[in-house]
Design a protein around this motif. Structure first.
Motif, PDB file in Angstrom:
ATOM      1  N   ALA A  12       0.841  -1.202   0.000  1.00 37.33           N
ATOM      2  CA  ALA A  12       0.000   0.000   0.000  1.00 37.33           C
ATOM      3  C   ALA A  12       0.874   1.249   0.000  1.00 37.33           C
ATOM      4  O   ALA A  12       0.582   2.227  -0.708  1.00 37.33           O
ATOM      5  N   LEU A  13       1.950   1.202   0.766  1.00 41.34           N
ATOM      6  CA  LEU A  13       2.857   2.350   0.847  1.00 41.34           C
ATOM      7  C   LEU A  13       3.502   2.623  -0.515  1.00 41.34           C
ATOM      8  O   LEU A  13       3.511   3.770  -0.991  1.00 41.34           O
ATOM      9  N   GLY A  15       2.404   1.683  -3.433  1.00 43.59           N
ATOM     10  CA  GLY A  15       1.343   2.138  -4.339  1.00 43.59           C
ATOM     11  C   GLY A  15       1.059   3.624  -4.150  1.00 43.59           C
ATOM     12  O   GLY A  15       0.915   4.373  -5.122  1.00 43.59           O
ATOM     13  N   ALA A  16       0.996   4.052  -2.894  1.00 44.07           N
ATOM     14  CA  ALA A  16       0.702   5.459  -2.599  1.00 44.07           C
ATOM     15  C   ALA A  16       1.803   6.370  -3.121  1.00 44.07           C
ATOM     16  O   ALA A  16       1.525   7.406  -3.749  1.00 44.07           O
ATOM     17  N   ILE A  17       3.064   5.957  -2.905  1.00 41.76           N
ATOM     18  CA  ILE A  17       4.191   6.786  -3.369  1.00 41.76           C
ATOM     19  C   ILE A  17       4.190   6.870  -4.904  1.00 41.76           C
ATOM     20  O   ILE A  17       4.305   7.953  -5.475  1.00 41.76           O
ATOM     21  N   TYR A  19       1.701   6.517  -6.924  1.00 45.39           N
ATOM     22  CA  TYR A  19       0.578   7.342  -7.375  1.00 45.39           C
ATOM     23  C   TYR A  19       0.921   8.838  -7.284  1.00 45.39           C
ATOM     24  O   TYR A  19       0.700   9.601  -8.229  1.00 45.39           O
ATOM     25  N   LEU A  20       1.474   9.234  -6.135  1.00 44.32           N
ATOM     26  CA  LEU A  20       1.771  10.661  -5.953  1.00 44.32           C
ATOM     27  C   LEU A  20       2.855  11.141  -6.923  1.00 44.32           C
ATOM     28  O   LEU A  20       2.760  12.241  -7.464  1.00 44.32           O
ATOM     29  N   ARG A  23       1.275  11.452 -10.234  1.00 42.54           N
ATOM     30  CA  ARG A  23       0.297  12.551 -10.244  1.00 42.54           C
ATOM     31  C   ARG A  23       0.980  13.923 -10.351  1.00 42.54           C
ATOM     32  O   ARG A  23       0.508  14.812 -11.048  1.00 42.54           O
ATOM     33  N   PHE A  24       2.107  14.089  -9.659  1.00 37.74           N
ATOM     34  CA  PHE A  24       2.699  15.423  -9.598  1.00 37.74           C
ATOM     35  C   PHE A  24       3.984  15.601 -10.402  1.00 37.74           C
ATOM     36  O   PHE A  24       4.358  16.711 -10.702  1.00 37.74           O
TER      37      PHE A  24
ATOM     38  N   LYS B 519      -8.197  10.845  -3.958  1.00 33.23           N
ATOM     39  CA  LYS B 519      -7.108   9.908  -4.265  1.00 33.23           C
ATOM     40  C   LYS B 519      -5.803  10.402  -3.655  1.00 33.23           C
ATOM     41  O   LYS B 519      -5.029   9.611  -3.114  1.00 33.23           O
ATOM     42  N   ILE B 520      -5.566  11.697  -3.743  1.00 31.34           N
ATOM     43  CA  ILE B 520      -4.326  12.256  -3.179  1.00 31.34           C
ATOM     44  C   ILE B 520      -4.338  12.067  -1.662  1.00 31.34           C
ATOM     45  O   ILE B 520      -3.339  11.662  -1.053  1.00 31.34           O
ATOM     46  N   ALA B 523      -3.632   8.489  -0.653  1.00 28.91           N
ATOM     47  CA  ALA B 523      -2.208   8.158  -0.786  1.00 28.91           C
ATOM     48  C   ALA B 523      -1.405   8.812   0.334  1.00 28.91           C
ATOM     49  O   ALA B 523      -0.558   8.163   0.973  1.00 28.91           O
ATOM     50  N   ILE B 524      -1.690  10.087   0.583  1.00 26.58           N
ATOM     51  CA  ILE B 524      -0.922  10.787   1.632  1.00 26.58           C
ATOM     52  C   ILE B 524      -1.231  10.198   3.007  1.00 26.58           C
ATOM     53  O   ILE B 524      -0.342  10.067   3.858  1.00 26.58           O
ATOM     54  N   ILE B 526      -1.874   7.132   3.720  1.00 29.85           N
ATOM     55  CA  ILE B 526      -1.113   5.880   3.881  1.00 29.85           C
ATOM     56  C   ILE B 526       0.346   6.202   4.245  1.00 29.85           C
ATOM     57  O   ILE B 526       0.911   5.639   5.189  1.00 29.85           O
ATOM     58  N   ILE B 527       0.928   7.157   3.507  1.00 29.47           N
ATOM     59  CA  ILE B 527       2.334   7.512   3.770  1.00 29.47           C
ATOM     60  C   ILE B 527       2.474   8.117   5.172  1.00 29.47           C
ATOM     61  O   ILE B 527       3.379   7.763   5.934  1.00 29.47           O
ATOM     62  N   TRP B 529       0.557   7.698   7.769  1.00 32.32           N
ATOM     63  CA  TRP B 529       0.374   6.678   8.811  1.00 32.32           C
ATOM     64  C   TRP B 529       1.667   5.879   8.983  1.00 32.32           C
ATOM     65  O   TRP B 529       2.100   5.623  10.098  1.00 32.32           O
TER      66      TRP B 529
END
Lengths: 41, 703
Positions: A12-13, A15-17, A19-20, A23-24, B519-520, B523-524, B526-527, B529
């Motif tokens: 999950a971590l 995936g989140a990184i 995605y960000l 995205r940016f 979505k942002i 994601a943020i 999760i990071i 946490w």
């Protein structure tokens, strides 16, 4: 069991990184707007 | 005596010009409605008696804004008027215009006139000329338009007999072209076109090339030639734009000489409303009252659903923790994801109410009056009236607002608008303001009517707008860039808002806000946490260290657990990061936890609340998860021991968010629009300095 949970959390971590970052920081492909120099669009 | 001659008349015009009223007036009960072959578009034809022996076969063609079709209805008009072999091809065309939107109507007239078919311009609603303060020099207009122009009122049967007379004498009408398109676009190209198709009018040939795929009345050789011309798609598109621009320039010149509107003389309802709503004093007062009502409603109406959503997410966290086996995934969901998402979902009611009002104001036609009203202010501050459109759209989001600045033709005014738009309070700031206002401003009424919380929110919106205008003025005086533009806006008629349109706008905007930011935030969350639940070496030893420190203290179990959770958070990765920036933000009244929220919300402002919700959730060791608002209100300043979110800190934070450039996406779009990194950097640094200094002053003065 805890090991599986750790893997899920790390996935999950990551995936989140990803995605960000996408995205940016990854430049999206430019769409053809069909505009030419004559219009202000 | 039997009728033995029929003149084919086509009624053409923009939608809502009264074309069908004229059709009814001409034909009475002698009409029938059918369908065009193969499509479900009404075809209305009727008979009008012109004289004892002559009648007109009148066809009411579908309403169209231009001869370049974009819909099936509009295509019918083109097909009918281009094909001489078409059963409905007219002997004479009556273009119906209305006195208020004559400029737009004349574009269609100008195109049709160039087809070189006898054409009459019938200006409808002539009975309202005085009421609307309109003056038309009819003789000069006839001369300029090279055709017969009539003032009629289809509803009141004024000018209809005269129209019938002119139709009878249609063969005497001037059929020369109005716009010399060849000379203004590309003479060589159009001369060649004319020589290749000597028997067809130039404009008709041009329409064959640009608009049609089938050409029933052309020879095979001519059709092949048309196909050759069609291949130059880029050139055609460019020439089409040039044609429209040229036609409008010509129409503007004609109307300047022949058409005048004096709104001060107007007496109709629209004009009366306009005179109040755009009045130099009452206009602003009414606008201010409307804004006050909106912001008051945002708090009053949204409080119950917001409390319910907040409680729902708190319960959800507790339930998840109870149902799932203990472990990092359960912690991630209950302490990271759920509070983070809850932090954005809670603001759906407020966002929906804001967009409800905005779309109702747009639908009624009031927003255009606001743009007109604000134009007077903008000009004093060196900006264009067109800057008002991006500034108003900026209340939703700065990204489309920056893009909307493309309509400003002057580069300097466009650049200034792009640079100042992010000061306007966007919907992403609303969650930040809403939660802080709820924490620090009491639920009081001012003068027994206005909510103090609503007035504070209104004040913040005005502050953003004033800052945008002030910065615009400073930039105008300092930037050495050339360029000027003019402001033109067409005021729509007032109308009741369509519930369907309002509903769709609210749903669409709210969805875009929730899913775009959601979505942002997910994601943020999760990071965050992960960073709050893990840490360097000291984090692993935190339990032993804390136990050693608390060994001699006499505290009960719940206080011990809370103090331990806070100790662990302080030694986590996020704690270390927050502590690192704490010296820089301490003068503004913020602690390291707020510092974390400031860093994470650099991606998007609305992340602020979700971040605090996640941080306080991890730092909270209660089995029962409390609401975001409760957790924030209970937060205590570690140095002073007082509540963290008091008036000085809260106001300082709101001022910081009002001025700081906390949005990566906006910076990216500014880079794209200005084609340079200089301007986004100017924005980032400039707005950052303003935000820091203003927050410092606010905190110092209020402490």
């Amino acid at each position: 069991m805890e090991f599986i949970q750790d893997i899920l959390v790390v996935s999950a971590l990551i995936g989140a990184i990803v995605y960000l970052v996408k995205r940016f920081f990854v430049k999206p492909k430019k769409k053809d707007t069909g505009c030419n120099t004559d219009c202000n669009c | 005596m039997p009728e033995h001659k029929a003149i084919k008349v086509a009624l053409v015009g923009n939608p809502n010009t009264g074309k069908t009223s004229l059709f009814n007036q001409l034909t009475g009960l002698n009409q029938k409605v059918g369908n065009y072959p193969g499509i479900t578009v009404d075809k209305k034809v009727g008979k009008a008696h012109l004289s004892e022996h002559i009648y007109a076969s009148v066809i009411d063609l579908p309403g169209t804004y231009s001869i370049n079709p974009t819909t099936i209805d509009e295509n019918i008009v083109l097909q009918t008027l281009l094909n001489t072999a078409h059963g409905d091809f007219p002997d004479v065309i009556v273009v119906v215009a209305d006195i208020e939107n004559i400029k737009r109507n004349l574009l269609l007239y100008s195109q049709i006139k160039d087809l070189q078919i006898p054409t009459i311009l019938a200006i409808n609603m002539a009975d309202q000329l005085d009421k609307k303060g309109v003056e038309i020099d009819l003789e000069l207009l006839k001369h300029e338009l090279k055709s017969e122009v009539l003032l009629i009122s289809a509803r009141k049967n004024i000018g209809i007999d005269k129209l019938k007379e002119v139709i009878l004498d249609y063969d005497k009408l001037d059929t020369s072209t109005l716009a010399k398109i060849s000379e203004r676009i590309d003479k060589e190209y159009f001369d060649e076109l004319q020589s290749n198709f000597p028997n067809i009018s130039l404009y008709k040939t041009w329409l064959y090339i640009t608009q049609l795929d089938e050409f029933p009345d052309l020879s095979e050789k001519e059709q092949d030639l048309i196909q050759q011309y069609k291949k130059e798609a880029d050139k055609l598109k460019k020439y089409q734009h040039k044609e429209t621009i040229f036609r409008y320039q010509q129409i503007n010149e004609i109307l300047k000489k022949t058409y005048k509107v004096d709104r001060t003389k107007a007496r109709d309802l629209r004009s009366r409303l306009d005179s109040i709503l755009t009045h130099k004093i009452f206009g602003y007062v009414i606008f201010a009252v409307i804004l006050m009502m909106i912001f008051q409603s945002i708090f009053d109406w949204a409080s119950i659903p917001m409390d319910l959503i907040d409680a729902f997410f708190a319960d959800l966290s507790t339930t998840v923790r109870q149902l799932l086996p203990a472990g990092p995934v359960t912690d991630l969901i209950s302490e990271g994801i759920i509070p983070g998402i809850g932090g954005i979902v809670i603001f759906i009611p407020q966002i929906a109410i804001l967009f409800l009002f905005v779309s109702v104001l747009e639908e009624t036609g009031y927003m255009s009056r606001v743009v007109f009203l604000m134009d007077k202010i903008m000009r004093r501050f060196g900006m264009s009236g067109k800057s008002v459109v991006p500034l108003i759209s900026g209340t939703a989001c700065a990204i489309p607002a920056v893009m909307a600045a493309r309509n400003i033709s002057g580069w300097k005014e466009r650049l200034i608008t792009i640079l100042v738009v992010p000061f306007v309070t966007c919907s992403a700031r609303l969650p930040v303001y809403a939660i802080i206002i709820a924490l620090i401003i009491p639920q009081q009424r001012v003068l027994g009517v206005f909510s103090l919380q609503g007035l504070t929110l209104l004040g913040l919106y005005l502050l953003g707008f004033l800052m945008a205008v002030l910065s615009g003025y400073i930039l105008h005086k300092t930037l050495k860039v050339q360029g000027k533009s003019f402001f033109l806006i067409e005021m729509p008629d007032y109308k009741l808002p369509s519930l369907k349109n309002v509903f769709y706008t609210v749903i669409e905007k709210t969805k875009a806000f929730v899913f775009g930011a959601g979505k942002i935030i997910l994601a943020i969350s999760i990071i965050l946490w992960f960073l709050a639940s893990n840490g360097p070496d000291s984090f692993d030893k935190a339990e032993a260290d804390f136990a050693a420190q608390a060994e001699n203290a006499t505290i009960d179990e719940s206080d011990y657990n809370a103090a331990f959770a806070s100790y662990k958070l302080e030694h986590s990765y996020i704690g270390v990061m927050g502590k690192a920036i704490e010296p820089a933000i301490q003068p503004l009244g913020y602690d390291w936890k707020i510092g974390i929220a400031l860093i994470s919300s650099f991606a998007a402002r609305e992340v602020f609340v979700g971040t605090l919700a996640t941080i306080y959730s991890v730092g909270n060791d209660d089995e029962e998860h409390s609401t975001i608002k409760k957790r924030m209100s209970e937060e205590v300043n570690e140095t002073t021991g007082e509540k963290l979110f008091n008036i000085p800190v809260g106001m300082s934070l709101m001022i910081f968010y009002a001025f700081a450039m906390q949005c990566v996406s906006t910076l990216a779009i500014v880079k794209r629009e200005t084609n340079s990194w200089t301007w986004p950097l100017v924005q980032l640094i400039g707005m950052g300095i303003i935000a820091y200094v203003a927050s410092f002053i606010t905190y110092t003065l209020l402490s």
